[in-house]
Design a protein around this motif. Structure first.
Motif, PDB file in Angstrom:
ATOM      1  N   LYS A 187      15.451 -30.669 -63.164  1.00  0.00           N
ATOM      2  CA  LYS A 187      16.240 -31.043 -64.545  1.00  0.00           C
ATOM      3  C   LYS A 187      16.579 -29.857 -65.467  1.00  0.00           C
ATOM      4  O   LYS A 187      17.761 -29.714 -65.806  1.00  0.00           O
TER       5      LYS A 187
ATOM      6  N   HIS B 152      19.179 -27.609 -63.949  1.00  0.00           N
ATOM      7  CA  HIS B 152      20.438 -27.894 -63.992  1.00  0.00           C
ATOM      8  C   HIS B 152      21.212 -27.845 -65.139  1.00  0.00           C
ATOM      9  O   HIS B 152      22.168 -27.419 -65.568  1.00  0.00           O
ATOM     10  N   ASP B 153      20.333 -28.098 -66.363  1.00  0.00           N
ATOM     11  CA  ASP B 153      20.915 -27.986 -67.470  1.00  0.00           C
ATOM     12  C   ASP B 153      21.113 -26.622 -68.105  1.00  0.00           C
ATOM     13  O   ASP B 153      22.099 -26.208 -68.604  1.00  0.00           O
ATOM     14  N   ARG B 154      20.160 -25.652 -67.650  1.00  0.00           N
ATOM     15  CA  ARG B 154      20.283 -23.941 -67.719  1.00  0.00           C
ATOM     16  C   ARG B 154      21.890 -23.703 -66.807  1.00  0.00           C
ATOM     17  O   ARG B 154      22.593 -22.894 -67.459  1.00  0.00           O
TER      18      ARG B 154
ATOM     19  N   GLY C   9      24.635 -24.797 -68.699  1.00  0.00           N
ATOM     20  CA  GLY C   9      24.703 -24.310 -70.088  1.00  0.00           C
ATOM     21  C   GLY C   9      25.026 -22.495 -70.102  1.00  0.00           C
ATOM     22  O   GLY C   9      25.556 -22.076 -71.174  1.00  0.00           O
TER      23      GLY C   9
ATOM     24  N   ARG D  61      26.602 -35.394 -61.127  1.00  0.00           N
ATOM     25  CA  ARG D  61      26.973 -34.933 -62.614  1.00  0.00           C
ATOM     26  C   ARG D  61      28.306 -34.361 -62.631  1.00  0.00           C
ATOM     27  O   ARG D  61      29.459 -34.727 -63.337  1.00  0.00           O
TER      28      ARG D  61
END
Length: 188
Positions: free
Chosen positions: A29, A32-34, A37, A64
């Protein structure tokens, strides 16, 4: 060890055990966010992979991206020595067991040429080199895609899969980015 093939084989054996000990859904998770971003994804399809064993799971990221309207694809392995083919994927897509027991999209799904390729790894170094399973699928695929035009190659792994130097052969293709749960390394 001067023989890259022998050095790679030895490192593969060690890094499979290392990666098995790192598997953590929270790390996936964070990665994925990194990735979303930090890494500027060009327009066009994103090709991921169906995770094998303790590989970092990118399926939530692909879901997503698909939900945001992005075209998403998964690889299909052909005969050894050939590049991967990518077929369009959707979360409710019917999957079949492929050549190496990995889930693949069926032949009814359209072939896609990715603009972004998420690449699994057993190990990586800070020079942008990766160690895979040894069949050369991703190296052949990247060489073919790059001969056609731009493609962004993003290696994804746990931070603990980093090594000082990955043994290399003349056919090994470097990555543009490496993203872990701790950082994103821009290499190109």
């Amino acid at each position: 060890m001067d023989d890259p093939a022998a050095a790679k084989a030895a490192l593969r054996t060690r890094m499979k055990v290392v990666r098995d000990g790192l598997a953590d859904p929270r790390a996936a998770k964070a990665l994925h966010d990194r990735l979303l971003g930090v890494v500027p994804l060009p327009p066009g399809p994103v090709a991921g992979y169906w995770p094998l064993g303790s590989e970092l799971d990118v399926l939530p990221l692909l879901r997503r991206l698909h939900g945001e309207g992005r075209a998403v694809a998964l690889p299909v392995s052909g005969p050894r020595g050939t590049p991967l083919v990518f077929r369009s994927w959707e979360p409710d897509c019917q999957m079949a067991k492929g050549r190496y027991g990995i889930a693949e999209c069926g032949e009814d799904r359209p072939v896609v040429v990715p603009a972004v390729l998420l690449v699994p790894m057993l190990a990586f170094d800070r020079a942008g080199h990766r160690l895979g399973y040894g069949a050369g699928y991703y190296d052949r695929t990247l060489a073919e895609l790059r001969a056609r035009g731009p493609v962004l190659a993003v290696g994804v792994a746990y931070a603990g899969q980093e090594v000082e130097a990955v043994p290399r052969g003349g056919y090994d293709e470097p990555l543009d980015w490496i993203v872990t749960e701790r950082e994103a390394l821009r290499l190109a």
